[in-house]
Design an enzyme around this catalytic site. Structure first.
Site, mmCIF file in Angstrom:
data_model
loop_
_atom_site.group_PDB
_atom_site.id
_atom_site.type_symbol
_atom_site.label_atom_id
_atom_site.label_comp_id
_atom_site.label_asym_id
_atom_site.label_seq_id
_atom_site.Cartn_x
_atom_site.Cartn_y
_atom_site.Cartn_z
ATOM 1 N N ASN A 54 31.461 19.827 -51.852
ATOM 2 C CA ASN A 54 31.547 20.772 -50.735
ATOM 3 C C ASN A 54 30.140 21.103 -50.243
ATOM 4 O OD1 ASN A 54 30.561 23.169 -52.319
ATOM 5 N ND2 ASN A 54 32.417 22.700 -53.479
ATOM 6 N N ASP A 67 38.564 22.635 -56.603
ATOM 7 C CA ASP A 67 39.905 22.952 -57.097
ATOM 8 C C ASP A 67 40.634 21.699 -57.577
ATOM 9 O OD1 ASP A 67 39.756 25.711 -56.542
ATOM 10 O OD2 ASP A 67 40.221 25.336 -54.434
ATOM 11 N N PHE A 71 33.621 35.296 -56.461
ATOM 12 C CA PHE A 71 33.303 35.164 -55.041
ATOM 13 C C PHE A 71 34.477 34.482 -54.353
ATOM 14 C CE2 PHE A 71 29.198 36.450 -56.197
ATOM 15 C CZ PHE A 71 28.427 36.651 -55.061
ATOM 16 N N LYS A 113 43.376 37.366 -54.784
ATOM 17 C CA LYS A 113 42.659 36.580 -55.791
ATOM 18 C C LYS A 113 42.121 37.482 -56.894
ATOM 19 C CE LYS A 113 38.822 33.272 -56.223
ATOM 20 N NZ LYS A 113 37.766 32.525 -55.484
#
Length: 268
Positions: free
Chosen positions: A74, A143, A188, A202
């Site tokens: 990413n 993920d 985060f 979350k």
């Protein structure tokens, strides 16, 4: 004389290896000005309200191999996590920075553990976890990873390709599900829509004390920038911080953590 100073708890910017006045190369060159500045900042740059605390911070991206040539990753640069590591060390904490691949200079006064994949990061964090007081998970951990890593370079073909993916281990989720007395967990959350709603969910799902939410869509926030715009979310409510350099954001996050951990029963 240096030994005496060290015994008296002076912080010494040691000479480094380089070309000396006599023309030879060896230890004796004065440290670079930026290094001396780091020593000065470490000594007088902040109060030591985190002395005696061990903090594990994750930063940067992870890379999930497809074959010997390619990987999934990413856009994270690690700047936010590195800023948090420097700020925590300046405030007296023992800091372990678990860093994915970045182009950043290692922070001084921080023990940096370099990792590549999400599995590497998971293992590194779990090794440090037993005697850690505070976790700040700023890394952008993949993920998913390829279900199969090819031993040779994957050849292209005209028919296209499908990639099978498997879930990686959830570092924050594992810490939250197995939290020990005295742990403080800060995560985060990078979102592109419904930022606060998704981040609150979350925090609750992963049993976190705090989550720092930011949006990829806001100018001056997100990956690769030197500034950030975040909202600190806790059980008590939300605190939106205006745009500021990531170093300042890091200190404000640490300020909130210090206040929360100073109140008995604030986290469990």
């Amino acid at each position: 004389n240096l030994a005496v100073l060290k015994k008296r708890h002076f912080l010494v910017a040691e000479p480094v290896t380089g070309e000396l006045a006599c023309g030879s190369t060896g230890i004796g060159k004065m440290a670079e000005p930026e290094d001396i500045l780091e020593f000065t900042d470490q000594t007088i740059g902040a109060g030591k309200d985190l002395r005696g605390k061990k903090i594990v911070i994750t930063a940067g991206p992870t890379q999930e191999a497809l074959d010997p040539v390619r990987f999934l990753t990413n856009h994270s640069t690690g700047k936010m996590g590195y800023a948090a590591a420097r700020a925590a060390a300046r405030r007296g904490a023992e800091v372990v920075l678990v860093s994915g691949p970045t182009a950043l200079r290692e922070p001084a006064f921080v023990r940096t553990v370099h990792v590549v994949s999400a599995e590497d990061m998971y293992q590194a964090v779990m090794r440090e976890a037993p005697d850690t007081d505070i976790f700040i998970m700023a890394a952008a951990v993949a993920d998913y990873r390829p279900s199969q890593v090819e031993k040779e370079k994957i050849k292209k073909n005209d028919a296209g390709a499908a990639l099978a993916l498997s879930r990686t281990k959830d570092i924050l989720g594992t810490l939250g599900a197995n939290r020990q007395p005295g742990w403080f967990l800060c995560g985060f959350s990078m979102e592109t829509e419904h930022v606060l709603e998704n981040s609150r969910k979350k925090r609750e799902k992963k049993h976190l004390d705090m989550i720092v939410a930011n949006s990829l869509r806001m100018a001056g926030a997100g990956f690769g920038t030197d500034t950030n715009i975040v909202t600190i979310i806790t059980e008590e409510g939300d605190e939106e911080l205006p745009a500021a350099p990531k170093e300042e954001i890091a200190d404000q996050i640490l300020n909130r953590i210090v206040r929360m951990t100073a109140v008995p029963g604030m986290h469990s």
